[in-house]
Design an enzyme around this catalytic site. Structure first.
Site, short mmCIF file in Angstrom:
data_model
loop_
_atom_site.label_atom_id
_atom_site.label_comp_id
_atom_site.label_asym_id
_atom_site.label_seq_id
_atom_site.Cartn_x
_atom_site.Cartn_y
_atom_site.Cartn_z
N HIS A 53 0.83 -1.22 0.00
CA HIS A 53 0.00 0.00 0.00
C HIS A 53 0.86 1.26 0.00
CE1 HIS A 53 -3.68 -2.24 0.37
NE2 HIS A 53 -3.24 -2.87 1.45
N GLU A 157 -5.87 -12.71 5.79
CA GLU A 157 -6.80 -11.58 5.76
C GLU A 157 -8.00 -11.87 4.89
OE1 GLU A 157 -4.39 -8.14 4.86
OE2 GLU A 157 -3.16 -9.19 3.42
N ASP A 183 -8.32 -5.86 6.04
CA ASP A 183 -8.85 -6.72 4.97
C ASP A 183 -9.76 -7.80 5.54
OD1 ASP A 183 -7.94 -5.81 2.34
OD2 ASP A 183 -5.96 -6.01 3.21
C1 3PY Z 1 -4.69 -5.23 7.03
O1 3PY Z 1 -5.11 -4.81 8.11
O2 3PY Z 1 -5.42 -5.62 6.11
C2 3PY Z 1 -3.25 -5.30 6.81
O3 3PY Z 1 -2.81 -5.71 5.78
C3 3PY Z 1 -2.31 -4.86 7.87
O4 3PY Z 1 -2.66 -3.82 8.53
MG MG Z 2 -4.23 -6.06 4.32
#
Ligand code: 3PY
Ligand code: MG
Length: 262
Positions: A53, A157, A183
């Site tokens: 990101h 995630e 995520d």
């Molecule tokens: C998320 O929270 O999705 C991450 O990748 C790390 O913060």
């Molecule tokens: Mg993430």
């Protein structure tokens, strides 16, 4: 060892995960060696350069690694994807720990392990004379010690990742599993609300399942007030926010404080 040779560069983060020693760190998205060096003086066990990101790219990752090198903190990098060619370049420039985003299956974890290691365990290409990772062959027997100092942390995630959690932990070469709350919240139908009780309960359960496999568990923790609870739930390593947010929040606070006194 001649004076032109260096001892192997030990990955203390990997060793900490294997002995379940708590580690605290931060995400870095500012893409700047000066801010990376400042943060390297601040007492974090690790600093995570984010290419998923954040806008960090290959030359700026290398500059940040060089800026952090004299300080007692470990550099982690989150690559933008799982491409073995990307991972090869990162290892070549001296990254010893990869945080791989969006790992959903044991097969993906196994492919990552293979990309990170030389044959016979993996498929990493050999080019130490050109690479900072080996300090251009100044590190004695770099290729022999690379496996024990290369660390893979996979991010869970997604629902699929949760479904496959035990199988992912069982992949030989996965050193740690890191929950991505943002995520995960999106995957659970709570986009933008990682604090929702469903998300938090899922995180707590996942931390416990990871620990049951004997694997080091970690997560992003944007609120230091939650560190103790996550630690009690089994978190071994936590990334406490990001340099970008820290800068913005501090600047907003400064401007607001000044305005109150105008
Ligand atoms: C998320 O929270 O999705 C991450 O990748 C790390 O913060
Ligand atoms: Mg993430």
């Amino acid at each position: 060892m001649s004076s032109a040779q260096l001892a192997p560069l030990v990955n203390t983060f990997k060793h900490a995960l294997h002995s379940h020693r708590p580690q605290v760190g931060m995400f870095m998205g500012l893409n700047n060696p000066v801010s990376a060096e400042i943060l390297a003086t601040c007492g974090f066990d690790f600093l995570l350069i984010d290419c998923e990101h954040g806008i960090n790219d290959m030359p700026t990752v290398q500059a940040q690694l060089q800026a952090m090198a004299p300080y007692p903190t470990q550099a982690l990098v989150r690559p933008v994807d799982h491409n073995p060619a990307t991972l090869k370049q990162l290892l070549g420039m001296g990254v010893q720990t990869i945080l791989a985003p969006m790992v959903d299956t044991a097969a993906q974890a196994e492919q990552l392990v293979q990309a990170l290691h030389y044959p016979p365990r993996g498929t990493r290409g050999v080019g130490t004379g050109l690479e900072r990772g080996a300090r251009w062959n100044a590190v004695t027997d770099y290729v022999k010690h690379a496996e024990s100092n290369t660390c893979l942390v996979v991010q869970i995630e997604s629902i699929q990742g949760l479904d496959n959690l035990e199988a992912i932990c069982a992949v030989d070469g996965v050193d740690g599993v890191f929950i991505g709350p943002s995520d995960l919240a999106a995957a659970l139908g709570h986009l933008g609300n990682a604090q929702h009780p469903d998300v938090q309960n899922t995180i707590t359960l996942a931390l416990s399942r990871i620990n049951q496999q004997g694997t080091a568990a970690g997560l992003f923790c944007g609120n230091p007030g939650q560190v103790a609870a996550y630690r009690a739930a089994g978190a071994c390593f936590m990334a406490l926010g990001a340099d970008t947010a820290l800068l913005r929040n501090a600047a907003v606070q400064l401007a607001a404080t000044a305005r109150q006194n105008l």
